[in-house]
Design a protein around this motif. Structure first.
Motif, PDB file in Angstrom:
ATOM      1  N   ASP A 161       0.823  -1.215   0.000  1.00 23.06           N
ATOM      2  CA  ASP A 161       0.000   0.000   0.000  1.00 23.06           C
ATOM      3  C   ASP A 161       0.856   1.263   0.000  1.00 23.06           C
ATOM      4  N   LEU A 162       2.131   1.104   0.365  1.00 22.40           N
ATOM      5  CA  LEU A 162       3.055   2.232   0.360  1.00 22.40           C
ATOM      6  C   LEU A 162       4.439   1.677   0.064  1.00 22.40           C
ATOM      7  N   SER A 163       5.067   2.156  -0.983  1.00 22.99           N
ATOM      8  CA  SER A 163       6.391   1.654  -1.359  1.00 22.99           C
ATOM      9  C   SER A 163       7.475   2.475  -0.677  1.00 22.99           C
ATOM     10  N   ILE A 164       8.661   1.887  -0.548  1.00 25.42           N
ATOM     11  CA  ILE A 164       9.787   2.570   0.078  1.00 25.42           C
ATOM     12  C   ILE A 164      10.119   3.834  -0.705  1.00 25.42           C
ATOM     13  N   GLY A 165      10.225   4.939   0.010  1.00 29.31           N
ATOM     14  CA  GLY A 165      10.500   6.233  -0.633  1.00 29.31           C
ATOM     15  C   GLY A 165       9.257   7.049  -0.868  1.00 29.31           C
ATOM     16  N   SER A 166       8.083   6.414  -0.787  1.00 32.64           N
ATOM     17  CA  SER A 166       6.818   7.142  -0.960  1.00 32.64           C
ATOM     18  C   SER A 166       6.391   7.755   0.374  1.00 32.64           C
ATOM     19  N   GLY A 167       5.288   8.493   0.327  1.00 30.51           N
ATOM     20  CA  GLY A 167       4.752   9.105   1.532  1.00 30.51           C
ATOM     21  C   GLY A 167       5.307  10.474   1.834  1.00 30.51           C
ATOM     22  N   MET A 168       6.071  11.040   0.903  1.00 27.81           N
ATOM     23  CA  MET A 168       6.618  12.373   1.091  1.00 27.81           C
ATOM     24  C   MET A 168       5.639  13.416   0.577  1.00 27.81           C
ATOM     25  N   PRO A 169       5.693  14.641   1.097  1.00 31.69           N
ATOM     26  CA  PRO A 169       4.807  15.687   0.603  1.00 31.69           C
ATOM     27  C   PRO A 169       4.955  15.878  -0.911  1.00 31.69           C
ATOM     28  N   SER A 170       3.833  16.025  -1.608  1.00 36.26           N
ATOM     29  CA  SER A 170       3.863  16.240  -3.064  1.00 36.26           C
ATOM     30  C   SER A 170       2.550  16.889  -3.486  1.00 36.26           C
ATOM     31  N   SER A 171       2.401  17.080  -4.752  1.00 33.51           N
ATOM     32  CA  SER A 171       1.176  17.693  -5.271  1.00 33.51           C
ATOM     33  C   SER A 171       0.665  16.913  -6.471  1.00 33.51           C
ATOM     34  N   CYS A 172      -0.607  17.019  -6.709  1.00 36.63           N
ATOM     35  CA  CYS A 172      -1.246  16.414  -7.874  1.00 36.63           C
ATOM     36  C   CYS A 172      -2.025  17.502  -8.619  1.00 36.63           C
ATOM     37  N   VAL A 173      -2.252  17.245  -9.882  1.00 26.42           N
ATOM     38  CA  VAL A 173      -3.026  18.193 -10.687  1.00 26.42           C
ATOM     39  C   VAL A 173      -4.294  17.507 -11.166  1.00 26.42           C
ATOM     40  N   TYR A 174      -5.447  18.112 -10.843  1.00 25.95           N
ATOM     41  CA  TYR A 174      -6.729  17.605 -11.295  1.00 25.95           C
ATOM     42  C   TYR A 174      -7.265  18.523 -12.384  1.00 25.95           C
ATOM     43  N   TYR A 175      -8.166  17.976 -13.164  1.00 25.56           N
ATOM     44  CA  TYR A 175      -8.774  18.769 -14.237  1.00 25.56           C
ATOM     45  C   TYR A 175     -10.273  18.859 -14.012  1.00 25.56           C
ATOM     46  N   ASP A 176     -10.753  20.058 -14.013  1.00 25.06           N
ATOM     47  CA  ASP A 176     -12.186  20.304 -13.864  1.00 25.06           C
ATOM     48  C   ASP A 176     -12.641  21.167 -15.024  1.00 25.06           C
ATOM     49  N   GLY A 223     -11.551  21.076 -17.986  1.00 26.37           N
ATOM     50  CA  GLY A 223     -10.395  21.549 -18.744  1.00 26.37           C
ATOM     51  C   GLY A 223      -9.459  22.456 -17.971  1.00 26.37           C
ATOM     52  N   GLU A 224      -9.831  22.807 -16.741  1.00 26.64           N
ATOM     53  CA  GLU A 224      -8.993  23.711 -15.960  1.00 26.64           C
ATOM     54  C   GLU A 224      -8.105  22.902 -15.018  1.00 26.64           C
ATOM     55  N   GLU A 225      -6.788  23.201 -15.002  1.00 28.37           N
ATOM     56  CA  GLU A 225      -5.861  22.535 -14.112  1.00 28.37           C
ATOM     57  C   GLU A 225      -6.021  23.051 -12.689  1.00 28.37           C
ATOM     58  N   ILE A 226      -6.190  22.111 -11.757  1.00 33.66           N
ATOM     59  CA  ILE A 226      -6.328  22.478 -10.346  1.00 33.66           C
ATOM     60  C   ILE A 226      -5.278  21.709  -9.539  1.00 33.66           C
ATOM     61  N   PRO A 227      -4.207  22.361  -9.095  1.00 40.83           N
ATOM     62  CA  PRO A 227      -3.187  21.679  -8.290  1.00 40.83           C
ATOM     63  C   PRO A 227      -3.677  21.494  -6.847  1.00 40.83           C
ATOM     64  N   GLU A 228      -3.254  20.390  -6.241  1.00 39.88           N
ATOM     65  CA  GLU A 228      -3.664  20.106  -4.865  1.00 39.88           C
ATOM     66  C   GLU A 228      -2.475  19.512  -4.103  1.00 39.88           C
ATOM     67  N   TYR A 229      -2.270  20.019  -2.901  1.00 40.81           N
ATOM     68  CA  TYR A 229      -1.147  19.563  -2.073  1.00 40.81           C
ATOM     69  C   TYR A 229      -1.562  18.343  -1.252  1.00 40.81           C
ATOM     70  N   HIS A 230      -0.677  17.338  -1.200  1.00 42.57           N
ATOM     71  CA  HIS A 230      -0.918  16.144  -0.382  1.00 42.57           C
ATOM     72  C   HIS A 230       0.260  15.968   0.564  1.00 42.57           C
ATOM     73  N   ARG A 231      -0.057  15.995   1.837  1.00 45.56           N
ATOM     74  CA  ARG A 231       0.995  15.901   2.853  1.00 45.56           C
ATOM     75  C   ARG A 231       1.782  14.596   2.728  1.00 45.56           C
ATOM     76  N   GLY A 277       1.661  12.533  -0.073  1.00 42.04           N
ATOM     77  CA  GLY A 277       1.850  12.129  -1.456  1.00 42.04           C
ATOM     78  C   GLY A 277       0.603  11.687  -2.183  1.00 42.04           C
ATOM     79  N   SER A 278      -0.466  11.390  -1.460  1.00 41.45           N
ATOM     80  CA  SER A 278      -1.718  10.980  -2.118  1.00 41.45           C
ATOM     81  C   SER A 278      -2.876  11.298  -1.189  1.00 41.45           C
ATOM     82  N   ASP A 279      -4.091  11.081  -1.701  1.00 39.32           N
ATOM     83  CA  ASP A 279      -5.281  11.402  -0.910  1.00 39.32           C
ATOM     84  C   ASP A 279      -5.999  10.144  -0.426  1.00 39.32           C
ATOM     85  N   ASN A 280      -5.303   9.001  -0.395  1.00 42.44           N
ATOM     86  CA  ASN A 280      -5.960   7.751   0.022  1.00 42.44           C
ATOM     87  C   ASN A 280      -5.888   7.507   1.524  1.00 42.44           C
TER      88      ASN A 280
END
Length: 553
Positions: free
Chosen positions: A65-80, A82-90, A92-95
C-alpha cells in the motif's frame, strides 16, 4: 549441496513465522528490513499506516500500500472542465495512507538515512539518543524505555507505544513483506512441484511462489514470499492520552513509623489524605509530619546516577519530574515525613525507600527541625554540605578578587565527581576509592596552573611538575604564610589516589594508607577526616585569594 536444506530454505517457513507472529506488547516489532544476504536472499519489510475503514481493501491483494521512498509531501493536478487544479498532499496521495518509516534519499550527494514519523516521536515525546540511534521514552516517574531502535538496514519499534499511537490515529499498521530466497540448484533438482501457496485470514494475506531465473546469473531457482499483516490498535481507553484514558489511582506504600511494647514494627500508609494534620483531618491517624527513618544507603541509588538524580542539602530531585524533602544531616540515617513520601514519591520509588526503612531511633536533626517546623534559616553542619558550600564560595571569591578561578570549573564529564562527594554510607573499599578519586579531581587536578605561573619566574616554570608544586611555589614566592600543612595534605591525598584508585594496591598503598589511619579506623571515619581537612583547605584558599599580596603580584 544439501537438497533438503535448500528446499527448507526456499520454503521460507522461518521468515513467515517471524513475520506473522506478533510479539508481546513490551517487545520489539520489526517495521523495516533490507537484507541482501550476500546474494542468496533479498528480504524487504516496510510498513504503512492505513485507515481502519480500508481493511478490506488492503487485504484484498498482495501488493504494498506504500512503497519505500513514498509518503513524502507532493502535489497532484486535477482537471475540472479543462482547468488545471493543483492540490497539495501531505503524504503524497489522498488515500489516507501514511508512512511511519521515512526513507530519505539524496541521490548519492549525501548519505541516505531512515527516520521515524515526527508525529509518532512527538506523540510519545521521544528523546533521540544520537550515539546509539534509538529513541527513548521518559515517563512521569523518570523511568526510561527504549521505544525505537534504528540501524542502517533494520528498524524495530516497541509494540505497546505503537498500538497506543494506532489507537488515537484510528489506523492499522500494515507490515508489508517481500522476501526472496535464491538457490544455485534448479527447480527440477529441488523437486519444486507446487507453483504457489497462499493464505488469507482476518488480519493477514500472503503468497509463496517458486520460479526460475532462466539462466541469468549463478542462481537458478528462487522463491518469493509476498504479503501483508495488520497490527491492530489498542482501544482508545488504553492509548495513554489524557482525556481518552482513565487515570489510575496512585498507589501508596506502608512505612514503619514506630514499634510497640513488644518491639514489633508499627506501619502506616503514606497516603496524605489518610493522615492527620494541624487542621483537624483524620484525628485518629498519625500526623503527616511523622518522621520515617531509613538507612543512609537509601541514597546510594541516586548518587550512582548523577545525570538523572541530584542529592543536595535537604532535598532529592529527579531532574524536573519530582523532588523530595529529606533530612540528610545524620551520620547513619535519613529521615522523611510520612506524608511527603506518599505525596512526592512515585510508587516505584516508595518501594525502593521501603526496602531501607528502619524503626525510628532518635528524632530529626536540629537543622531540619529549624527549617521545616520553625521556618528558620539554618546552615547545614554536615561535612559534605559544608564542603560544597565552601567550594562555591571559593569560586566566587577568586573571581571577585583575582578575576580568575583558582580551581578551574569542572567539565560536564567531570561534574559528577563534585556532585557525588559525600561521607560514604558504608565501608566498601570501592566507594572509598571513588570518593578519593573525585576529591582529587576537584581539589588537585583542577588547580589553575596557567594562572599560578604568573607568580613563578619564567626560567623555573618548566622545571615544576604538577599543580601542587606549582601552588606551593607560587605561595612561597609571594610570601603567603602557613601553607605547609595544606600542601602536605594535598600531596598525601594525591599519593592515596595514585596508590589506590589509579593503580593496583600494593606495599606503597599500605604505607600511604597508614598515614590516613586506614586499618585502625573504618573507611567512613577516614574519609570524614579527609573531608574535614579539605574544608580547612578551602577556607585557607579563600583567605589567600583575598590577600593583598596575591592581588598586587
Amino acid at each position: 549441496m544439501n537438497i533438503e536444506k535448500e528446499k527448507e530454505r526456499l520454503s521460507q517457513q522461518k521468515m513467515l513465522e517471524s513475520v506473522l507472529q506478533e510479539p508481546k506488547t513490551t517487545e520489539m516489532l520489526t517495521i523495516y528490513l533490507s537484507d541482501y544476504g550476500n546474494g542468496d536472499r533479498n528480504y524487504g519489510i516496510y510498513c504503512a499506516l492505513v485507515p481502519i475503514d480500508q481493511k478490506k481493501e488492503v487485504l484484498s491483494n498482495y501488493t504494498w500500500d506504500l512503497s519505500i521512498g513514498s509518503g513524502m509531501p507532493s502535489s497532484c493536478v486535477y482537471y475540472d472542465e479543462g482547468e488545471e487544479i493543483p492540490e497539495y498532499h501531505r503524504f503524497g496521495s489522498d488515500n489516507g495512507v501514511e508512512p511511519l518509516v521515512i526513507c530519505r534519499d539524496f541521490h548519492g550527494f549525501k548519505d541516505n538515512y531512515n527516520e521515524i514519523s515526527e508525529e509518532f516521536r512527538l506523540f510519545h515525546n521521544l528523546y533521540h539518543d544520537h550515539i546509539n540511534n534509538r529513541y527513548i521514552k521518559i515517563d512521569d516517574d523518570g523511568n526510561e524505555t527504549i521505544v525505537v531502535e534504528i540501524s542502517s538496514n533494520h528498524i524495530q519499534i516497541r509494540l505497546k507505544e505503537l498500538k497506543q499511537f494506532l489507537a488515537i490515529k484510528e489506523m492499522f499498521l500494515s507490515i508489508q513483506f517481500d522476501c526472496r530466497e535464491h538457490s544455485r540448484a534448479s527447480e527440477k533438482e529441488l523437486s519444486l512441484e507446487e507453483d504457489e501457496t497462499s493464505e488469507e485470514s482476518e488480519f493477514h494475506i500472503w503468497t509463496l511462489a517458486y520460479g526460475d531465473f532462466g539462466g541469468f546469473g549463478e542462481h537458478q531457482a528462487f522463491s518469493r514470499l509476498l504479503g501483508k499483516k495488520l497490527i491492530t490498535p489498542f482501544p482508545k481507553s488504553k492509548s495513554g492520552l489524557y482525556g481518552f484514558t482513565k487515570e489510575e489511582s496512585k498507589k501508596y506504600v506502608d512505612f514503619i513509623i514506630d514499634t510497640d511494647e513488644f518491639g514489633d514494627d508499627i506501619s502506616y500508609n503514606s497516603n496524605p489524605e489518610l493522615l492527620a494534620n494541624f487542621f483537624g483531618a483524620n484525628p485518629e491517624a498519625p500526623n503527616y509530619l511523622t518522621a520515617v527513618h531509613f538507612k543512609k544507603e537509601v541514597l546510594d541509588k541516586y548518587y550512582g546516577k548523577p545525570s538523572k538524580y541530584s542529592v543536595c542539602d535537604s532535598i532529592l530531585r529527579c531532574a524536573s519530574l519530582w523532588g523530595l524533602q529529606i533530612d540528610n544531616h545524620h551520620d547513619g540515617k535519613v529521615c522523611v515525613w510520612l506524608g511527603d513520601l506518599g505525596r512526592d514519591l512515585p510508587y516505584e520509588e516508595q518501594l525502593h525507600w521501603r526496602s531501607y526503612n528502619v524503626p525510628p531511633s532518635g528524632g530529626v536533626s536540629e537543622t531540619y527541625y529549624k527549617r521545616q517546623i520553625m521556618a528558620q534559616f539554618a546552615d547545614s553542619d554536615r561535612l559534605e554540605h559544608v564542603f560544597k558550600s565552601k567550594y562555591s564560595e571559593l569560586q566566587k571569591v577568586s573571581i571577585e578578587n583575582l578575576g580568575w578561578n583558582l580551581l578551574l570549573p569542572l567539565s560536564d564529564e567531570d561534574i559528577h565527581h563534585f556532585e557525588c562527594l559525600r561521607i560514604p554510607s558504608t565501608n566498601e573499599q570501592r566507594d572509598f576509592d571513588d570518593l578519593v578519586l573525585g576529591l582529587t579531581k576537584v581539589l588537585i587536578d583542577s588547580l589553575n596552573e596557567k594562572q599560578l605561573n604568573q607568580f613563578i619566574e619564567n626560567e623555573l616554570r618548566g622545571n615544576i611538575k604538577g599543580g601542587i608544586s606549582r601552588l606551593e611555589t607560587a605561595l612561597k614566592n609571594i610570601s603567603i604564610e602557613e601553607y605547609e600543612n595544606h600542601i602536605q595534605f594535598l600531596r598525601k591525598l594525591q599519593n592515596l589516589r595514585s596508590s589506590s584508585s589509579a593503580h593496583r594496591k600494593g606495599s606503597n598503598y599500605k604505607k600511604i594508607a597508614a598515614e590516613f589511619e586506614i586499618g585502625s579506623k573504618d573507611l567512613i571515619s577516614v574519609f570524614e577526616g579527609i573531608l574535614t581537612k579539605s574544608v580547612a583547605l578551602l577556607d585557607y584558599l579563600m583567605t589567600v585569594c583575598s590577600s593583598s599580596k596575591m592581588k598586587q603580584s
